[in-house]
Write an enzyme that holds these catalytic residues in place. Sequence first.
Site, PDB file in Angstrom:
ATOM      1  N   HIS A  53      63.917  52.728  22.364  1.00 22.91           N
ATOM      2  CA  HIS A  53      62.647  53.421  22.573  1.00 22.91           C
ATOM      3  C   HIS A  53      61.873  53.522  21.262  1.00 22.91           C
ATOM      4  O   HIS A  53      62.424  53.330  20.175  1.00 22.91           O
ATOM      5  CB  HIS A  53      62.847  54.806  23.175  1.00 22.91           C
TER       6      HIS A  53
HETATM    7  P1  TYD Z   1      68.329  59.460  24.908  1.00 27.37           P
HETATM    8  O1  TYD Z   1      66.970  59.569  24.338  1.00 27.37           O
HETATM    9  O2  TYD Z   1      68.574  58.449  25.980  1.00 27.37           O
HETATM   10  O3  TYD Z   1      69.389  59.231  23.752  1.00 27.37           O
HETATM   11  P2  TYD Z   1      69.461  58.067  22.643  1.00 27.37           P
HETATM   12  O4  TYD Z   1      68.084  57.702  22.272  1.00 27.37           O
HETATM   13  O5  TYD Z   1      70.136  58.741  21.540  1.00 27.37           O
HETATM   14  O6  TYD Z   1      70.247  56.947  23.198  1.00 27.37           O
HETATM   15  O7  TYD Z   1      68.747  60.910  25.414  1.00 27.37           O
HETATM   16  C1  TYD Z   1      69.819  61.142  26.304  1.00 27.37           C
HETATM   17  C2  TYD Z   1      69.521  62.402  27.110  1.00 27.37           C
HETATM   18  O8  TYD Z   1      69.443  63.552  26.282  1.00 27.37           O
HETATM   19  C3  TYD Z   1      68.205  62.307  27.848  1.00 27.37           C
HETATM   20  O9  TYD Z   1      68.394  62.900  29.141  1.00 27.37           O
HETATM   21  C4  TYD Z   1      67.253  63.176  27.059  1.00 27.37           C
HETATM   22  C5  TYD Z   1      68.173  64.183  26.432  1.00 27.37           C
HETATM   23  N1  TYD Z   1      67.733  64.660  25.096  1.00 27.37           N
HETATM   24  C6  TYD Z   1      67.273  65.951  24.945  1.00 27.37           C
HETATM   25  O10 TYD Z   1      67.213  66.737  25.909  1.00 27.37           O
HETATM   26  N2  TYD Z   1      66.892  66.370  23.717  1.00 27.37           N
HETATM   27  C7  TYD Z   1      66.938  65.545  22.629  1.00 27.37           C
HETATM   28  O11 TYD Z   1      66.576  65.956  21.491  1.00 27.37           O
HETATM   29  C8  TYD Z   1      67.411  64.193  22.798  1.00 27.37           C
HETATM   30  C9  TYD Z   1      67.460  63.231  21.644  1.00 27.37           C
HETATM   31  C10 TYD Z   1      67.792  63.809  24.055  1.00 27.37           C
END
Ligand code: TYD
Length: 141
Positions: A53
């Site tokens: 992302h």
């Molecule tokens: P995601 O963005 O997919 O993680 P990464 O980029 O590290 O692979 O996030 C996984 C889940 O956690 C998603 O449901 C969103 C949630 N989340 C939060 O609630 N707060 C946060 O600060 C982050 C980074 C994720």
Amino acid sequence: MKLQDKCKIINFADLGDERGKLVVVEGGQTIPFDIKRVFYIYGSDATVVRGEHANRESEFVLINVAGKSKVRITDGKEELIVELNKPMMGVYIPKMIWKDMYDFSADSVLLVLASTHYDGKEYIRSYDQYLQMTRGTEENE
Ligand code: TYD
């Protein structure tokens, strides 16, 4: 500006002594923003790709405080791969940069410092959409 100048490697000072290591990260100083949020990723392995992302608003610094991982960073034009393999280094990721984290060692603990509170709406999770948004911007011409 070249991608490696935008996404700077940060080497933290070693304040360790014979008792062990100590690394300090301070918002607005070694970290080029005020830190609003901290999260950490562990229990991933070499089969996993995370991230995938870009963020409209958030800036990040990634630090592997244990183990190692890699982060692939792109602005849609150039690509940079950074191996995060020591607690004394981090990489700064500005707004609107695409990132994938992968190749996690089993003992990897990837600490992420963010400039914002979480807002899922500021995430761009489609690479095609990301490319459309960055195409034609001043930085990419
Ligand atoms: P995601 O963005 O997919 O993680 P990464 O980029 O590290 O692979 O996030 C996984 C889940 O956690 C998603 O449901 C969103 C949630 N989340 C939060 O609630 N707060 C946060 O600060 C982050 C980074 C994720």
